[in-house]
Design an enzyme around this catalytic site. Structure first.
Site, mmCIF file in Angstrom:
data_model
loop_
_atom_site.group_PDB
_atom_site.id
_atom_site.type_symbol
_atom_site.label_atom_id
_atom_site.label_comp_id
_atom_site.label_asym_id
_atom_site.label_seq_id
_atom_site.Cartn_x
_atom_site.Cartn_y
_atom_site.Cartn_z
ATOM 1 N N SER A 115 0.830 -1.211 0.000
ATOM 2 C CA SER A 115 0.000 0.000 0.000
ATOM 3 C C SER A 115 0.863 1.259 0.000
ATOM 4 O O SER A 115 1.934 1.288 0.609
ATOM 5 C CB SER A 115 -0.869 -0.016 1.256
ATOM 6 O OG SER A 115 -1.388 1.264 1.515
ATOM 7 N N TYR B 274 -2.535 5.773 -4.932
ATOM 8 C CA TYR B 274 -3.640 6.728 -5.057
ATOM 9 C C TYR B 274 -3.100 7.836 -5.934
ATOM 10 O O TYR B 274 -1.924 8.198 -5.811
ATOM 11 C CB TYR B 274 -4.017 7.317 -3.697
ATOM 12 C CG TYR B 274 -4.610 6.325 -2.723
ATOM 13 C CD1 TYR B 274 -5.877 5.791 -2.928
ATOM 14 C CD2 TYR B 274 -3.902 5.924 -1.588
ATOM 15 C CE1 TYR B 274 -6.417 4.881 -2.029
ATOM 16 C CE2 TYR B 274 -4.443 5.019 -0.689
ATOM 17 C CZ TYR B 274 -5.701 4.498 -0.919
ATOM 18 O OH TYR B 274 -6.237 3.600 -0.039
ATOM 19 N N THR C 243 -6.075 2.492 -6.822
ATOM 20 C CA THR C 243 -7.311 2.403 -6.031
ATOM 21 C C THR C 243 -8.174 3.629 -6.316
ATOM 22 O O THR C 243 -7.705 4.766 -6.175
ATOM 23 C CB THR C 243 -6.982 2.287 -4.525
ATOM 24 O OG1 THR C 243 -6.210 1.108 -4.344
ATOM 25 C CG2 THR C 243 -8.232 2.205 -3.675
ATOM 26 N N LYS D 59 -8.573 -0.834 -8.903
ATOM 27 C CA LYS D 59 -9.249 -1.459 -7.747
ATOM 28 C C LYS D 59 -10.335 -0.542 -7.178
ATOM 29 O O LYS D 59 -10.076 0.643 -6.958
ATOM 30 C CB LYS D 59 -8.191 -1.737 -6.675
ATOM 31 C CG LYS D 59 -8.718 -2.248 -5.351
ATOM 32 C CD LYS D 59 -7.567 -2.678 -4.470
ATOM 33 C CE LYS D 59 -7.999 -3.136 -3.108
ATOM 34 N NZ LYS D 59 -8.336 -2.025 -2.197
ATOM 35 N N HIS E 27 -13.512 -1.797 -1.047
ATOM 36 C CA HIS E 27 -12.474 -1.505 -0.060
ATOM 37 C C HIS E 27 -12.750 -2.274 1.242
ATOM 38 O O HIS E 27 -12.482 -1.784 2.331
ATOM 39 C CB HIS E 27 -12.442 0.008 0.215
ATOM 40 C CG HIS E 27 -11.073 0.584 0.438
ATOM 41 N ND1 HIS E 27 -10.425 1.338 -0.499
ATOM 42 C CD2 HIS E 27 -10.223 0.540 1.508
ATOM 43 C CE1 HIS E 27 -9.254 1.732 -0.021
ATOM 44 N NE2 HIS E 27 -9.109 1.259 1.192
HETATM 45 C C1 FMN Z 1 -6.574 -2.516 7.702
HETATM 46 C C2 FMN Z 1 -6.835 -2.324 6.251
HETATM 47 C C3 FMN Z 1 -6.124 -1.368 5.553
HETATM 48 C C4 FMN Z 1 -6.354 -1.172 4.192
HETATM 49 N N1 FMN Z 1 -5.594 -0.262 3.493
HETATM 50 C C5 FMN Z 1 -5.756 -0.156 2.166
HETATM 51 C C6 FMN Z 1 -4.912 0.712 1.406
HETATM 52 O O1 FMN Z 1 -4.017 1.359 1.939
HETATM 53 N N2 FMN Z 1 -5.133 0.785 0.072
HETATM 54 C C7 FMN Z 1 -6.111 0.069 -0.561
HETATM 55 O O2 FMN Z 1 -6.263 0.172 -1.776
HETATM 56 N N3 FMN Z 1 -6.910 -0.752 0.143
HETATM 57 C C8 FMN Z 1 -6.754 -0.892 1.471
HETATM 58 N N4 FMN Z 1 -7.546 -1.756 2.175
HETATM 59 C C9 FMN Z 1 -8.580 -2.532 1.460
HETATM 60 C C10 FMN Z 1 -7.994 -3.871 0.988
HETATM 61 O O3 FMN Z 1 -7.058 -3.673 -0.028
HETATM 62 C C11 FMN Z 1 -9.090 -4.797 0.461
HETATM 63 O O4 FMN Z 1 -9.829 -4.137 -0.534
HETATM 64 C C12 FMN Z 1 -10.030 -5.263 1.570
HETATM 65 O O5 FMN Z 1 -9.299 -5.519 2.742
HETATM 66 C C13 FMN Z 1 -10.775 -6.521 1.151
HETATM 67 O O6 FMN Z 1 -11.671 -6.924 2.127
HETATM 68 P P1 FMN Z 1 -11.307 -8.026 3.248
HETATM 69 O O7 FMN Z 1 -10.415 -7.346 4.224
HETATM 70 O O8 FMN Z 1 -12.619 -8.361 3.857
HETATM 71 O O9 FMN Z 1 -10.613 -9.181 2.581
HETATM 72 C C14 FMN Z 1 -7.338 -1.946 3.528
HETATM 73 C C15 FMN Z 1 -8.047 -2.900 4.244
HETATM 74 C C16 FMN Z 1 -7.801 -3.118 5.594
HETATM 75 C C17 FMN Z 1 -8.571 -4.173 6.314
#
Ligand code: FMN
Length: 408
Positions: A140, A164, A190, A280, A304
């Site tokens: 990320s 981003y 994203t 995404k 997300h």
């Molecule tokens: C703690 C956390 C931090 C996240 N940070 C980002 C991020 O920095 N960038 C991003 O595109 N998605 C981020 N996401 C979303 C994840 O990439 C992903 O879309 C999501 O976790 C999928 O759902 P799941 O956790 O139920 O598998 C984050 C998700 C979590 C749980």
């Protein structure tokens, strides 16, 4: 009828002992609680014992009333497999091809910010586990490890960089260059974050950018002694990408996301990156079609993990329509709420080329660091294998909509 006489004997230890799962205490450093976790839900529960509540909430929570997330889970609970029997299922191949390269599972590690807060081994530790299973790891922009650090630590691993588009396009360009120089294979853009979602748990816990940690959160953190020790004795938690900036975090935060990003920026990124691009956060067939025209390599149907728009579309419900519209033009991935091997297969059966997991590996990381992440992959692998055998399918490419549907 005369009663039959039962022959009785004294209970014998020799026959009882093999039935008991008891062992003498082990002092070999093996995390027994972790080994007792047989589902991702078990890892989730164990993680509540190992990290402060605010950290757990940051991972576990979603936006507003967290309806997007609970609907994703509810939809997975309505999945119905339609097995075929009397097939030889001795050998099962869980491998697939993702962006032209072999992956041991149709699973990609989703980008997740601030990972060293969940466990001090952080992005490098988690990516090491992903690599050991021949899986793609996504870093990320909001990570606690920079692209360059991950590139140096794991030069030969499969890694994607999540970006981003910032208000400052020159800065965006600089991030793209850093990812390229560090050997990242693909860029994940994203797009479901024109502004930050409202995560009520984080606001209540004071886990905002910049942090405003309240006394209750502070004292709760102090109760997790091992976690505190690890945080205090390893480099400070920070957004690695912003290290070079001299401005305070509160000012940088205002430039994270650009609400003005459009499809033109995707075309622009294509020209400056020159490699595979994955977009995404797609939540409509129409947007998927536009991106197919622009010629991106893949999209992720995602909200997300329910952390941005609440009450959003459930990606699994949208999947078949998107696959029908653009499935031949690019790869289609899905994420949100995947907690088991069954969930992975439901998405594959309904047409996804692969899934991204976020919380499923983060619960592992919080529960037991790298061993915990390894445990989560082990659990998902075993569940996938058994589900495929019981459904009568021996390879991922053959796991089609013939074998899965969603009940109304
Ligand atoms: C703690 C956390 C931090 C996240 N940070 C980002 C991020 O920095 N960038 C991003 O595109 N998605 C981020 N996401 C979303 C994840 O990439 C992903 O879309 C999501 O976790 C999928 O759902 P799941 O956790 O139920 O598998 C984050 C998700 C979590 C749980």
């Amino acid at each position: 009828m005369s009663a039959m006489k039962t022959h009785r004997q004294l209970p014998r230890w020799k026959t009882i002992k093999p039935l008991l799962g008891w062992h003498l205490p082990r002092f070999d450093g093996v995390d027994k609680k972790l080994l007792r976790c047989i589902t991702i839900q078990d890892l989730r529960e164990l993680s509540t014992q190992r990290v402060p509540k605010a950290v757990y909430d940051y991972v576990d929570g979603g936006a507003n009333e967290e309806i997007s997330l609970s609907r994703a889970r509810e939809t997975f609970s309505r999945v119905e497999f339609r097995p075929r029997v009397l097939r030889d299922v001795n050998e099962v191949d869980l491998g697939t091809t993702i962006l032209g390269k072999h992956s041991n599972l149709p699973i990609i590690f989703a980008p997740t910010g601030y990972t060293r807060m969940m466990h001090h081994s952080g992005e490098i530790g988690i990516a090491t586990v992903a690599t050991s299973h021949n899986l793609v790891y996504s870093l990320s922009t909001m990570g606690t490890t920079s692209a360059q650090e991950l590139g140096v630590a794991l030069p030969n691993s499969r890694k994607w960089f999540q970006l981003y588009v910032w208000r400052d396009r020159e800065q965006t360009k600089a991030f793209v260059k850093q990812a390229k120089d560090a050997g990242f294979e693909a860029l994940i853009l994203t797009v479901d974050t024109p502004v930050a979602g409202q995560r009520n748990r984080d606001i209540r816990n004071g886990l905002t950018v910049p942090p405003k940690i309240n006394t209750k959160t502070f004292f709760n953190m102090a109760t997790k002694v091992k976690w505190c020790f690890n945080v205090l004795t390893t480099p400070p938690l920070e957004f690695a990408t912003f290290r070079q900036f001299t401005k305070p975090l509160s000012e940088i935060a205002a430039t994270f996301f650009d609400p003005g990003v459009t499809f033109d920026d995707v075309s622009w990124l294509k020209t400056i990156w020159g490699g595979p691009i994955i977009v995404k956060g797609i939540q409509s067939v129409e947007d998927a079609k536009i991106l197919a025209k622009i010629g991106v390599d893949a999209i992720v149907l995602s909200n997300h993990g329910g952390r941005q728009l609440d009450c959003g579309v459930v990606p699994l419900e949208l999947l078949p329509e998107v696959v029908a519209a653009v499935g031949k033009k690019m790869e289609i991935y899905l994420d949100g709420g995947i907690m088991s091997g069954k969930d992975v297969l439901a998405a594959i059966g309904l047409g996804a080329d692969a899934v991204l997991i976020g919380r499923a590996y983060l619960y592992g990381a919080m529960a037991g660091g790298m061993a915990g992440v390894d445990r989560s992959i082990h659990i998902l692998t075993q569940e996938m294998k058994t589900t495929m055998q019981l459904t009568g399918v021996t390879s991922i490419k053959d796991f089609t909509s013939e074998y899965v549907r969603i009940r109304n």
